[in-house]
Design a protein around this motif. Sequence first.
Motif, mmCIF file in Angstrom:
data_model
loop_
_atom_site.group_PDB
_atom_site.id
_atom_site.type_symbol
_atom_site.label_atom_id
_atom_site.label_comp_id
_atom_site.label_asym_id
_atom_site.label_seq_id
_atom_site.Cartn_x
_atom_site.Cartn_y
_atom_site.Cartn_z
ATOM 1 N N GLN A 100 -80.266 28.836 -16.348
ATOM 2 C CA GLN A 100 -79.345 29.893 -16.750
ATOM 3 C C GLN A 100 -78.054 29.261 -17.232
ATOM 4 O O GLN A 100 -77.476 28.409 -16.565
ATOM 5 N N SER A 101 -77.634 29.682 -18.402
ATOM 6 C CA SER A 101 -76.396 29.152 -18.958
ATOM 7 C C SER A 101 -75.727 30.233 -19.789
ATOM 8 O O SER A 101 -75.636 30.135 -21.008
ATOM 9 N N GLY A 102 -75.303 31.291 -19.141
ATOM 10 C CA GLY A 102 -74.633 32.370 -19.859
ATOM 11 C C GLY A 102 -75.586 33.114 -20.766
ATOM 12 O O GLY A 102 -76.532 33.735 -20.324
ATOM 13 N N SER A 103 -75.358 33.015 -22.067
ATOM 14 C CA SER A 103 -76.186 33.754 -23.020
ATOM 15 C C SER A 103 -77.181 32.834 -23.725
ATOM 16 O O SER A 103 -77.518 33.055 -24.882
ATOM 17 N N SER A 104 -77.631 31.778 -23.025
ATOM 18 C CA SER A 104 -78.535 30.818 -23.655
ATOM 19 C C SER A 104 -79.936 31.387 -23.792
ATOM 20 O O SER A 104 -80.281 32.410 -23.201
ATOM 21 N N ILE A 105 -80.735 30.690 -24.558
ATOM 22 C CA ILE A 105 -82.130 31.073 -24.744
ATOM 23 C C ILE A 105 -82.884 30.769 -23.464
ATOM 24 O O ILE A 105 -82.655 29.754 -22.815
ATOM 25 N N TYR A 106 -83.799 31.654 -23.102
ATOM 26 C CA TYR A 106 -84.562 31.501 -21.873
ATOM 27 C C TYR A 106 -85.474 30.282 -21.946
ATOM 28 O O TYR A 106 -86.123 30.037 -22.948
#
Length: 104
Positions: free
Chosen positions: A21-27
């Motif tokens: 998980q990194s904010g709005s990163s790609i899954y």
Amino acid sequence: TKITEPRKMACFSGVVPFEHQSGSSIYRKPKVSFYADKSIKSILHLGALSAIRLKNDLGNYYRRKVSEGKNKMSVLNAVRNKIIYRIFAVIKNQTIYKNNLVLS
């Protein structure tokens, strides 16, 4: 001796996959931690490989999940986790392990 719970031991030994998980990163796919204790992980891996070759409940579990279409390595990882939980149960109850599997 500092680890008193099987969940913590599973994380320490690199059995539990973590999500990225990194904010709005790609899954990304969940992966096991790179910082895990590799010596414990290798011992658990060899124990799991040995356990699935036998006709016991772990071997039956492995074969059933693979026949359902699960990935072999993820099922082997689940077997490693089951081994950790059984070790902690034996230590907590201070008894020897008894396999109560009834083969039909």
